[in-house]
Design a protein around this motif. Structure first.
Motif, PDB file in Angstrom:
ATOM      1  N   MET A   1     -18.761   9.909   2.418  1.00  0.00           N
ATOM      2  CA  MET A   1     -18.027  10.679   1.424  1.00  0.00           C
ATOM      3  C   MET A   1     -18.601  10.476   0.027  1.00  0.00           C
ATOM      4  O   MET A   1     -18.682  11.418  -0.761  1.00  0.00           O
ATOM      5  CB  MET A   1     -16.544  10.293   1.449  1.00  0.00           C
ATOM      6  CG  MET A   1     -15.825  10.669   2.736  1.00  0.00           C
ATOM      7  SD  MET A   1     -16.037  12.421   3.198  1.00  0.00           S
ATOM      8  CE  MET A   1     -15.230  13.247   1.829  1.00  0.00           C
ATOM      9  N   LEU A   2     -19.027   9.233  -0.282  1.00  0.00           N
ATOM     10  CA  LEU A   2     -19.647   8.986  -1.586  1.00  0.00           C
ATOM     11  C   LEU A   2     -20.967   9.745  -1.704  1.00  0.00           C
ATOM     12  O   LEU A   2     -21.278  10.299  -2.767  1.00  0.00           O
ATOM     13  CB  LEU A   2     -19.876   7.485  -1.782  1.00  0.00           C
ATOM     14  CG  LEU A   2     -18.609   6.644  -1.989  1.00  0.00           C
ATOM     15  CD1 LEU A   2     -18.962   5.165  -2.041  1.00  0.00           C
ATOM     16  CD2 LEU A   2     -17.886   7.073  -3.267  1.00  0.00           C
ATOM     17  N   SER A   3     -21.721   9.773  -0.585  1.00  0.00           N
ATOM     18  CA  SER A   3     -22.978  10.518  -0.588  1.00  0.00           C
ATOM     19  C   SER A   3     -22.707  12.011  -0.769  1.00  0.00           C
ATOM     20  O   SER A   3     -23.423  12.701  -1.499  1.00  0.00           O
ATOM     21  CB  SER A   3     -23.737  10.255   0.715  1.00  0.00           C
ATOM     22  OG  SER A   3     -24.930  11.002   0.761  1.00  0.00           O
ATOM     23  N   TYR A   4     -21.672  12.500  -0.124  1.00  0.00           N
ATOM     24  CA  TYR A   4     -21.289  13.903  -0.250  1.00  0.00           C
ATOM     25  C   TYR A   4     -20.940  14.234  -1.705  1.00  0.00           C
ATOM     26  O   TYR A   4     -21.425  15.215  -2.282  1.00  0.00           O
ATOM     27  CB  TYR A   4     -20.101  14.187   0.659  1.00  0.00           C
ATOM     28  CG  TYR A   4     -19.451  15.537   0.454  1.00  0.00           C
ATOM     29  CD1 TYR A   4     -20.071  16.703   0.872  1.00  0.00           C
ATOM     30  CD2 TYR A   4     -18.204  15.628  -0.162  1.00  0.00           C
ATOM     31  CE1 TYR A   4     -19.473  17.941   0.686  1.00  0.00           C
ATOM     32  CE2 TYR A   4     -17.589  16.851  -0.347  1.00  0.00           C
ATOM     33  CZ  TYR A   4     -18.233  18.017   0.068  1.00  0.00           C
ATOM     34  OH  TYR A   4     -17.627  19.228  -0.123  1.00  0.00           O
ATOM     35  N   LEU A   5     -20.103  13.387  -2.327  1.00  0.00           N
ATOM     36  CA  LEU A   5     -19.696  13.624  -3.709  1.00  0.00           C
ATOM     37  C   LEU A   5     -20.876  13.515  -4.661  1.00  0.00           C
ATOM     38  O   LEU A   5     -20.980  14.274  -5.633  1.00  0.00           O
ATOM     39  CB  LEU A   5     -18.605  12.628  -4.106  1.00  0.00           C
ATOM     40  CG  LEU A   5     -17.260  12.803  -3.391  1.00  0.00           C
ATOM     41  CD1 LEU A   5     -16.322  11.655  -3.741  1.00  0.00           C
ATOM     42  CD2 LEU A   5     -16.631  14.141  -3.759  1.00  0.00           C
ATOM     43  N   ARG A   6     -21.780  12.564  -4.381  1.00  0.00           N
ATOM     44  CA  ARG A   6     -22.945  12.380  -5.245  1.00  0.00           C
ATOM     45  C   ARG A   6     -23.792  13.656  -5.310  1.00  0.00           C
ATOM     46  O   ARG A   6     -24.235  14.083  -6.372  1.00  0.00           O
ATOM     47  CB  ARG A   6     -23.786  11.214  -4.730  1.00  0.00           C
ATOM     48  CG  ARG A   6     -25.110  11.000  -5.487  1.00  0.00           C
ATOM     49  CD  ARG A   6     -26.279  11.440  -4.588  1.00  0.00           C
ATOM     50  NE  ARG A   6     -27.548  11.031  -5.135  1.00  0.00           N
ATOM     51  CZ  ARG A   6     -28.278  11.746  -5.976  1.00  0.00           C
ATOM     52  NH1 ARG A   6     -27.827  12.915  -6.394  1.00  0.00           N
ATOM     53  NH2 ARG A   6     -29.438  11.301  -6.398  1.00  0.00           N
ATOM     54  N   TYR A   7     -23.979  14.309  -4.147  1.00  0.00           N
ATOM     55  CA  TYR A   7     -24.822  15.503  -4.146  1.00  0.00           C
ATOM     56  C   TYR A   7     -24.066  16.750  -4.575  1.00  0.00           C
ATOM     57  O   TYR A   7     -24.685  17.754  -4.926  1.00  0.00           O
ATOM     58  CB  TYR A   7     -25.481  15.685  -2.777  1.00  0.00           C
ATOM     59  CG  TYR A   7     -26.646  14.736  -2.605  1.00  0.00           C
ATOM     60  CD1 TYR A   7     -27.882  15.037  -3.172  1.00  0.00           C
ATOM     61  CD2 TYR A   7     -26.493  13.530  -1.928  1.00  0.00           C
ATOM     62  CE1 TYR A   7     -28.943  14.164  -3.050  1.00  0.00           C
ATOM     63  CE2 TYR A   7     -27.549  12.645  -1.799  1.00  0.00           C
ATOM     64  CZ  TYR A   7     -28.778  12.960  -2.369  1.00  0.00           C
ATOM     65  OH  TYR A   7     -29.831  12.086  -2.258  1.00  0.00           O
ATOM     66  N   LYS A   8     -22.738  16.713  -4.534  1.00  0.00           N
ATOM     67  CA  LYS A   8     -21.981  17.820  -5.101  1.00  0.00           C
ATOM     68  C   LYS A   8     -22.026  17.768  -6.630  1.00  0.00           C
ATOM     69  O   LYS A   8     -22.087  18.797  -7.308  1.00  0.00           O
ATOM     70  CB  LYS A   8     -20.531  17.797  -4.606  1.00  0.00           C
ATOM     71  CG  LYS A   8     -20.380  18.254  -3.158  1.00  0.00           C
ATOM     72  CD  LYS A   8     -20.903  19.666  -2.975  1.00  0.00           C
ATOM     73  CE  LYS A   8     -20.855  20.144  -1.542  1.00  0.00           C
ATOM     74  NZ  LYS A   8     -21.508  21.462  -1.367  1.00  0.00           N
ATOM     75  N   LEU A   9     -21.998  16.544  -7.170  1.00  0.00           N
ATOM     76  CA  LEU A   9     -22.054  16.379  -8.619  1.00  0.00           C
ATOM     77  C   LEU A   9     -23.475  16.504  -9.153  1.00  0.00           C
ATOM     78  O   LEU A   9     -23.697  17.052 -10.241  1.00  0.00           O
ATOM     79  CB  LEU A   9     -21.465  15.023  -9.009  1.00  0.00           C
ATOM     80  CG  LEU A   9     -19.963  14.838  -8.747  1.00  0.00           C
ATOM     81  CD1 LEU A   9     -19.542  13.388  -9.012  1.00  0.00           C
ATOM     82  CD2 LEU A   9     -19.154  15.790  -9.627  1.00  0.00           C
ATOM     83  N   PHE A  10     -24.434  15.965  -8.401  1.00  0.00           N
ATOM     84  CA  PHE A  10     -25.832  15.981  -8.836  1.00  0.00           C
ATOM     85  C   PHE A  10     -26.726  16.495  -7.703  1.00  0.00           C
ATOM     86  O   PHE A  10     -27.460  15.737  -7.074  1.00  0.00           O
ATOM     87  CB  PHE A  10     -26.271  14.563  -9.253  1.00  0.00           C
ATOM     88  CG  PHE A  10     -25.384  13.945 -10.292  1.00  0.00           C
ATOM     89  CD1 PHE A  10     -25.478  14.332 -11.626  1.00  0.00           C
ATOM     90  CD2 PHE A  10     -24.435  12.990  -9.923  1.00  0.00           C
ATOM     91  CE1 PHE A  10     -24.638  13.752 -12.576  1.00  0.00           C
ATOM     92  CE2 PHE A  10     -23.613  12.419 -10.873  1.00  0.00           C
ATOM     93  CZ  PHE A  10     -23.698  12.804 -12.207  1.00  0.00           C
TER      94      PHE A  10
END
Length: 536
Positions: free
Chosen positions: A131-140
């Motif tokens: 989930m952190l990886s998912y959010l990281r690539y949604k933001l950046f």
């Protein structure tokens, strides 16, 4: 085996004379032969396999066990295709439940993925990382998206990409995901959203949504499908038998095309078989042979032969294991996302049809390996491949090797036409030349048209070709294929009805639209260097 029909006309020097000669006894070739013979046209079909018709849709038999080469559900949105299946094989279809899952690190995941189930199976720490990886690539997100890896990472995060997309995709296509074009990912996975899947799961947990779409913005996949009780080859055996029984057709098994030449009035074709060379004279030729191979045997050689020689294919083999066990798993097949083994998918033939396995105390599974003709896998001996398959089933925890009784290997060359950077121009060059110089030579089917399509699409190209031949003019353009179609297994069977018109009808387009996409490589001039690419 050579089968002749009494009505075929043989000239004094032994040439077989027919209205239409057909190269290849797969779904396209046999569909054309069946429909033409029904209309009183004489046909001769050559098939290089000495035993089986059906091409990649054949069913291979070994000691009473039957193997489907890849798994072939009988579903089409085209009423005309469904009606033809029912006409050829009226009493032998069974309805089967559809079940397929993904295997990863000893656990099973629903296919398509269900977000809560997937994250639950992965455990708290890895789910959090996903989930952190998912959010990281949604933001950046990766800004310069070029590859399958870039696109899928942006959509799901690098962690989920590496677990559920990378390993299997690279096994199937034989190239790294960071070299595959992003366009294919955008088309292939366009309907799946992790965010939609998570919110959908929350709604269901609160009782707000009882019909999950698993994050997919498409209709629910089929839950059941029709299947011939003895495998898909049963359909094509029946089609062959009806062609011969009509008195209008002959099927020459074990005959490979040697030469095809226009003689000013029609075509002269020669084929090499177990009893020597056969000569056939025909007004029209329908070819489902690989376009590359056809171009080399045309006389005189087409100007487009050099382009056709550049067409490439991905090959495939199945290792069938007979196992002392009532059953190993309930799935029709399992996708193997595990880099410890080379197998890409495992079929359970009893789940396709109980009649595929003759002994109730035995299970029969097929391990599918994707390869290139001549590489290490393809060139391995049958004995070594059976041993490897047995070993990999043990590694995966799916089978005790002591229970494996026997095995068999089936190789399928040119299973998947490759869509590289030049394929479209190469196909177009040959297509245009044949259209201009040889309008009575018709290309049909997956390899005949170099298109990665479904069984019903191959049939429809043959059906339209037959209409053109019978009319004596080109009523339909068999190349009208929408490659960005709705997922093939969504919607209702036979929902599209035929509308008489000289254009491709909605019914015909429904089958034509079933073509599937395959990945191509990133062009070298567009590929980003390593220091320009963002990585996890």
């Amino acid at each position: 085996m050579v089968q002749h029909a009494a009505q075929m006309r043989e000239k004094p020097h032994g040439t077989l004379e027919v209205d239409v000669a057909i190269i290849g006894a797969g779904p396209a070739g046999l569909t054309a032969g069946y429909l033409l013979s029904k209309q009183g046209k004489t046909v001769a079909i050559i098939e290089k396999d000495p035993t089986y018709v059906g091409g990649i849709s054949r069913t291979v038999e070994h000691e009473g066990y039957r193997f489907d080469i890849g798994g072939h559900r009988f579903f089409s949105k085209s009423a005309a295709v469904v009606d033809l299946w029912n006409e050829i094989l009226p009493d032998d279809f069974i309805q089967r439940p559809r079940m397929s899952r993904i295997y990863y690190e000893g656990k099973f995941y629903s296919y398509p993925l269900r977000a809560f189930e997937a994250l639950g199976n992965l455990g708290v720490l890895r789910s959090t990382a996903c989930m952190l990886s998912y959010l990281r690539y949604k933001l950046f997100p990766i800004r310069d998206v070029k590859s399958f890896e870039d696109w899928t990472t942006n959509q799901f995060g690098h962690k989920l990409y590496s677990i559920f997309f990378k390993t299997y995709t690279e096994k199937v296509w034989g190239m790294p995901c960071d070299e595959m074009s992003a366009d294919w990912a955008a088309q292939r996975i366009k309907g799946l959203s992790l965010w939609n899947a998570v919110t959908d799961g929350l709604k269901r947990s609160l009782g707000l949504n009882r019909k999950p779409n698993d994050g997919q913005e498409v209709k629910t996949l089929l839950e059941t499908f029709r299947y011939p009780r003895l495998g898909p080859g049963m359909m094509w055996d029946a089609a062959r038998d009806k062609i011969v029984a009509s008195g209008k057709g002959t099927v020459l098994m074990g005959h490979a095309l040697d030469r095809l030449a226009a003689d000013g009035e029609g075509w002269r074709m020669s084929a090499n078989g177990p009893d020597g060379r056969v000569e056939i004279r025909a007004d029209h030729v329908i070819s489902s042979a690989p376009m590359r191979e056809l171009s080399r045997r045309l006389h005189p050689l087409p100007q487009s032969t050099l382009q056709a020689n550049e067409l490439k294919y991905r090959d495939f083999l199945t290792v069938a294991l007979m196992v002392k066990s009532e059953d190993l798993f309930p799935d029709n097949w399992i996708y193997i996302h595990d880099d410890r083994v080379q197998v890409g998918r495992v079929q359970n033939f009893r789940s396709w049809s109980p009649e595929m396995v003759p002994d109730e105390d035995m299970a029969c599974v097929g391990l599918e390996y994707f390869c290139f003709e001549g590489d290490g896998l393809w060139s391995s001996s049958d004995e070594d491949l059976v041993a490897q398959a047995t070993r990999e089933m043990e590694i995966l925890g799916l089978c005790d090797p002591a229970r494996v009784v026997s095995g068999a290997v089936v190789r399928q060359e040119k299973a998947y036409p490759v869509y590289d950077d030049t394929y479209e121009a190469n196909v177009d060059a040959m297509r245009r030349e044949l259209d201009e110089k040889h309008p009575s030579l018709h290309l049909v089917g997956r390899n005949g048209m170099h298109r990665y399509n479904n069984q019903d699409h191959a049939m429809m190209t043959a059906m339209l070709t037959v209409e053109n031949i019978l009319a004596g003019e080109r009523l339909y353009d068999t190349w009208c294929v929408n490659e960005d179609a709705e997922y093939h297994e969504a919607g209702d069977e036979g929902a599209e009805k035929a509308i008489p018109t000289r254009e491709v009808t909605a019914d015909q387009a429904a089958a034509l639209n079933s073509v599937r996409d395959v990945p191509g490589r990133i062009r070298e001039d567009e590929a980003a260097s390593d220091d320009e690419r963002k990585v996890a």
